[in-house]
Scaffold this motif. Structure first.
Motif, PDB file in Angstrom:
ATOM      1  N   ARG A  56      70.921   1.873 -56.865  1.00 55.31           N
ATOM      2  CA  ARG A  56      70.127   3.079 -56.631  1.00 55.31           C
ATOM      3  C   ARG A  56      69.672   3.684 -57.950  1.00 55.31           C
ATOM      4  NH1 ARG A  56      73.241   6.581 -52.067  1.00 55.31           N
ATOM      5  NH2 ARG A  56      71.588   8.034 -52.627  1.00 55.31           N
ATOM      6  N   PHE A  57      70.533   3.646 -58.961  1.00 54.77           N
ATOM      7  CA  PHE A  57      70.179   4.153 -60.286  1.00 54.77           C
ATOM      8  C   PHE A  57      69.010   3.354 -60.863  1.00 54.77           C
ATOM      9  CE2 PHE A  57      70.686   4.039 -64.930  1.00 54.77           C
ATOM     10  CZ  PHE A  57      70.597   5.388 -65.216  1.00 54.77           C
ATOM     11  N   ALA A  58      69.059   2.030 -60.721  1.00 51.06           N
ATOM     12  CA  ALA A  58      67.973   1.183 -61.222  1.00 51.06           C
ATOM     13  C   ALA A  58      66.660   1.510 -60.508  1.00 51.06           C
ATOM     14  CB  ALA A  58      68.327  -0.289 -61.044  1.00 51.06           C
ATOM     15  N   ALA A  59      66.727   1.758 -59.208  1.00 57.06           N
ATOM     16  CA  ALA A  59      65.519   2.113 -58.450  1.00 57.06           C
ATOM     17  C   ALA A  59      64.952   3.447 -58.926  1.00 57.06           C
ATOM     18  CB  ALA A  59      65.833   2.161 -56.953  1.00 57.06           C
ATOM     19  N   VAL A  60      65.826   4.408 -59.236  1.00 51.73           N
ATOM     20  CA  VAL A  60      65.359   5.716 -59.717  1.00 51.73           C
ATOM     21  C   VAL A  60      64.712   5.577 -61.096  1.00 51.73           C
ATOM     22  CG1 VAL A  60      66.168   7.973 -60.530  1.00 51.73           C
ATOM     23  CG2 VAL A  60      66.909   7.111 -58.337  1.00 51.73           C
ATOM     24  N   VAL A  61      65.226   4.682 -61.935  1.00 56.32           N
ATOM     25  CA  VAL A  61      64.611   4.460 -63.245  1.00 56.32           C
ATOM     26  C   VAL A  61      63.191   3.917 -63.073  1.00 56.32           C
ATOM     27  CG1 VAL A  61      64.728   3.048 -65.346  1.00 56.32           C
ATOM     28  CG2 VAL A  61      66.784   4.184 -64.491  1.00 56.32           C
ATOM     29  N   ILE A  62      63.018   2.948 -62.169  1.00 52.53           N
ATOM     30  CA  ILE A  62      61.680   2.409 -61.908  1.00 52.53           C
ATOM     31  C   ILE A  62      60.760   3.509 -61.373  1.00 52.53           C
ATOM     32  CG2 ILE A  62      60.377   0.828 -60.425  1.00 52.53           C
ATOM     33  CD1 ILE A  62      62.778  -1.099 -60.669  1.00 52.53           C
ATOM     34  N   ASP A  63      61.268   4.320 -60.444  1.00 56.34           N
ATOM     35  CA  ASP A  63      60.470   5.421 -59.908  1.00 56.34           C
ATOM     36  C   ASP A  63      60.123   6.427 -61.001  1.00 56.34           C
ATOM     37  OD1 ASP A  63      60.368   4.482 -57.281  1.00 56.34           O
ATOM     38  OD2 ASP A  63      62.293   5.396 -56.794  1.00 56.34           O
ATOM     39  N   GLY A  64      61.048   6.672 -61.913  1.00 53.20           N
ATOM     40  CA  GLY A  64      60.785   7.590 -63.021  1.00 53.20           C
ATOM     41  C   GLY A  64      59.661   7.099 -63.909  1.00 53.20           C
ATOM     42  N   VAL A  65      59.628   5.793 -64.164  1.00 52.03           N
ATOM     43  CA  VAL A  65      58.548   5.224 -64.971  1.00 52.03           C
ATOM     44  C   VAL A  65      57.213   5.370 -64.233  1.00 52.03           C
ATOM     45  CG1 VAL A  65      57.633   3.057 -65.905  1.00 52.03           C
ATOM     46  CG2 VAL A  65      60.045   3.631 -66.230  1.00 52.03           C
ATOM     47  N   ILE A  66      57.203   5.103 -62.925  1.00 51.32           N
ATOM     48  CA  ILE A  66      55.971   5.220 -62.140  1.00 51.32           C
ATOM     49  C   ILE A  66      55.462   6.661 -62.163  1.00 51.32           C
ATOM     50  CG2 ILE A  66      55.045   5.127 -59.788  1.00 51.32           C
ATOM     51  CD1 ILE A  66      56.941   2.704 -59.343  1.00 51.32           C
ATOM     52  N   VAL A  67      56.352   7.614 -61.944  1.00 50.16           N
ATOM     53  CA  VAL A  67      55.962   9.032 -61.932  1.00 50.16           C
ATOM     54  C   VAL A  67      55.485   9.456 -63.320  1.00 50.16           C
ATOM     55  CG1 VAL A  67      56.847  11.386 -61.682  1.00 50.16           C
ATOM     56  CG2 VAL A  67      57.380   9.665 -59.964  1.00 50.16           C
ATOM     57  N   PHE A  68      56.160   8.987 -64.372  1.00 48.79           N
ATOM     58  CA  PHE A  68      55.768   9.333 -65.742  1.00 48.79           C
ATOM     59  C   PHE A  68      54.355   8.835 -66.052  1.00 48.79           C
ATOM     60  CE2 PHE A  68      55.460   8.110 -70.234  1.00 48.79           C
ATOM     61  CZ  PHE A  68      55.603   9.349 -70.824  1.00 48.79           C
ATOM     62  N   VAL A  69      54.081   7.576 -65.717  1.00 52.06           N
ATOM     63  CA  VAL A  69      52.755   7.017 -65.988  1.00 52.06           C
ATOM     64  C   VAL A  69      51.683   7.769 -65.197  1.00 52.06           C
ATOM     65  CG1 VAL A  69      51.311   4.954 -65.690  1.00 52.06           C
ATOM     66  CG2 VAL A  69      53.607   4.738 -66.653  1.00 52.06           C
ATOM     67  N   SER A  96      48.658  26.978 -77.717  1.00 51.00           N
ATOM     68  CA  SER A  96      49.963  27.263 -78.319  1.00 51.00           C
ATOM     69  C   SER A  96      51.080  26.957 -77.325  1.00 51.00           C
ATOM     70  CB  SER A  96      50.032  28.736 -78.740  1.00 51.00           C
ATOM     71  OG  SER A  96      49.934  29.555 -77.594  1.00 51.00           O
ATOM     72  N   GLN A  97      52.264  26.788 -77.886  1.00 49.77           N
ATOM     73  CA  GLN A  97      53.441  26.530 -77.043  1.00 49.77           C
ATOM     74  C   GLN A  97      53.645  27.709 -76.099  1.00 49.77           C
ATOM     75  OE1 GLN A  97      55.047  23.748 -76.981  1.00 49.77           O
ATOM     76  NE2 GLN A  97      56.661  24.300 -75.593  1.00 49.77           N
ATOM     77  N   GLY A  98      53.748  27.437 -74.812  1.00 48.58           N
ATOM     78  CA  GLY A  98      53.937  28.491 -73.825  1.00 48.58           C
ATOM     79  C   GLY A  98      52.636  29.068 -73.313  1.00 48.58           C
ATOM     80  N   GLY A  99      51.523  28.491 -73.749  1.00 48.64           N
ATOM     81  CA  GLY A  99      50.225  28.963 -73.281  1.00 48.64           C
ATOM     82  C   GLY A  99      49.935  28.453 -71.874  1.00 48.64           C
ATOM     83  N   PRO A 100      48.773  28.815 -71.347  1.00 51.80           N
ATOM     84  CA  PRO A 100      48.422  28.428 -69.984  1.00 51.80           C
ATOM     85  C   PRO A 100      48.382  26.915 -69.776  1.00 51.80           C
ATOM     86  CG  PRO A 100      46.723  29.852 -70.950  1.00 51.80           C
ATOM     87  CD  PRO A 100      47.770  29.656 -71.970  1.00 51.80           C
ATOM     88  N   LEU A 101      47.984  26.154 -70.791  1.00 49.07           N
ATOM     89  CA  LEU A 101      47.944  24.697 -70.637  1.00 49.07           C
ATOM     90  C   LEU A 101      49.349  24.110 -70.474  1.00 49.07           C
ATOM     91  CD1 LEU A 101      45.130  23.586 -73.107  1.00 49.07           C
ATOM     92  CD2 LEU A 101      45.058  23.735 -70.630  1.00 49.07           C
ATOM     93  N   THR A 102      50.320  24.702 -71.123  1.00 49.78           N
ATOM     94  CA  THR A 102      51.700  24.235 -70.980  1.00 49.78           C
ATOM     95  C   THR A 102      52.172  24.426 -69.546  1.00 49.78           C
ATOM     96  OG1 THR A 102      52.141  24.835 -73.265  1.00 49.78           O
ATOM     97  CG2 THR A 102      54.046  24.479 -71.852  1.00 49.78           C
ATOM     98  N   TYR A 103      51.858  25.571 -68.981  1.00 54.07           N
ATOM     99  CA  TYR A 103      52.274  25.833 -67.600  1.00 54.07           C
ATOM    100  C   TYR A 103      51.519  24.940 -66.620  1.00 54.07           C
ATOM    101  CZ  TYR A 103      54.580  29.884 -69.548  1.00 54.07           C
ATOM    102  OH  TYR A 103      55.381  30.698 -70.284  1.00 54.07           O
ATOM    103  N   LEU A 104      50.254  24.692 -66.898  1.00 50.48           N
ATOM    104  CA  LEU A 104      49.468  23.806 -66.049  1.00 50.48           C
ATOM    105  C   LEU A 104      50.026  22.381 -66.094  1.00 50.48           C
ATOM    106  CD1 LEU A 104      47.044  23.536 -64.181  1.00 50.48           C
ATOM    107  CD2 LEU A 104      45.643  23.066 -66.214  1.00 50.48           C
ATOM    108  N   THR A 105      50.406  21.930 -67.279  1.00 47.27           N
ATOM    109  CA  THR A 105      51.003  20.602 -67.428  1.00 47.27           C
ATOM    110  C   THR A 105      52.310  20.508 -66.652  1.00 47.27           C
ATOM    111  OG1 THR A 105      50.025  20.374 -69.620  1.00 47.27           O
ATOM    112  CG2 THR A 105      51.882  18.948 -69.119  1.00 47.27           C
ATOM    113  N   SER A 110      55.352  18.451 -62.072  1.00 51.43           N
ATOM    114  CA  SER A 110      56.276  18.772 -60.983  1.00 51.43           C
ATOM    115  C   SER A 110      55.679  18.410 -59.633  1.00 51.43           C
ATOM    116  CB  SER A 110      56.616  20.266 -60.992  1.00 51.43           C
ATOM    117  OG  SER A 110      57.271  20.611 -62.171  1.00 51.43           O
ATOM    118  N   THR A 111      54.400  18.707 -59.444  1.00 52.12           N
ATOM    119  CA  THR A 111      53.743  18.400 -58.174  1.00 52.12           C
ATOM    120  C   THR A 111      53.701  16.897 -57.919  1.00 52.12           C
ATOM    121  OG1 THR A 111      52.402  20.382 -58.373  1.00 52.12           O
ATOM    122  CG2 THR A 111      51.623  18.708 -56.840  1.00 52.12           C
ATOM    123  N   ILE A 112      53.406  16.127 -58.943  1.00 49.33           N
ATOM    124  CA  ILE A 112      53.365  14.666 -58.787  1.00 49.33           C
ATOM    125  C   ILE A 112      54.750  14.131 -58.428  1.00 49.33           C
ATOM    126  CG2 ILE A 112      53.064  12.492 -60.034  1.00 49.33           C
ATOM    127  CD1 ILE A 112      50.724  13.846 -61.505  1.00 49.33           C
TER     128      ILE A 112
END
Length: 192
Positions: A56-69, A96-105, A110-112
């Motif tokens: 299950r851990f290995a499957a979550v790692v693969i899913d993490g890579v998919i979500v990251f990409v 800047s750090q903490g600006g609107p683009l950071t929150y949008l990112t 999170s949504t993905i």
């Protein structure tokens, strides 16, 4: 002259009644054939083993890579769009750090992630789980858990991570290999 055929021996059972007929009183009906045991949506099969912690851990790692990409691709497209929008409107963007683009990112990533896991758990298994032939199923029926319970399972996943991942590690020692998120959603992960 032909001899008539001999009568059948008395110790043989009578022939079965034709399908759909009612047996006479005192005669037991033949047992109904059970549906074939199945995996992935057709019913519970107690012979299918529970998936262990490491697979299950290995499957979550693969899913993490998919979500990251997927997240990186969407964020690049979003950054290009915002850059073009800023160029057209002539306004400067606060990067800047903490600006609107950071929150949008953060909102996009999170949504993905949430959407990915809820959708695929609701359907039965994520892409990483399919690689190892794993499926998330109802603990009693063996059917897929659906999107509502997948959302509950995701919330349970978050709760399982908070105390130093103890809720996830729990699956290594549980007889049904259930983490806290599985117990909350009444699901199991099976391998077949």
């Amino acid at each position: 002259m032909q001899n008539p055929p001999p009568p059948p021996p008395a110790d043989l059972p009578p022939p079965p009644p034709p399908p759909g007929s009612i047996p006479p009183p005192g005669v037991l009906a033949p047992p109904a054939s059970a549906p074939p045991p199945a995996f992935g949506g057709l019913g519970y099969n107690p012979g299918i083993p529970y998936a262990g912690f490491w697979i299950r851990f290995a499957a979550v790692v693969i899913d993490g890579v998919i979500v990251f990409v997927a997240t990186v691709v969407v964020e690049i497209v979003l950054a290009i769009f915002i850059g073009l929008l800023a160029r057209v409107t002539g306004s400067a963007l606060d990067v800047s750090q903490g600006g609107p683009l950071t929150y949008l990112t953060y909102l996009v990533s999170s949504t993905i992630s949430i959407g990915y896991f809820i959708y695929y758990w609701g359907m039965g298994s994520t892409r990483g789980m399919r690689f190892f032939r794993l499926a998330v199923v109802d603990a009693q029926t063996g059917l897929p858990i659906g999107f509502g319970r997948a959302a509950i399972r995701y919330l349970g996943y978050v709760v399982s991570v908070i105390p130093c991942y103890i809720g996830l590690i729990w699956a290594a020692f549980d007889p049904k290999k259930q983490g806290w998120h599985d117990k909350i959603a009444n699901s199991v992960v099976v391998q077949g």
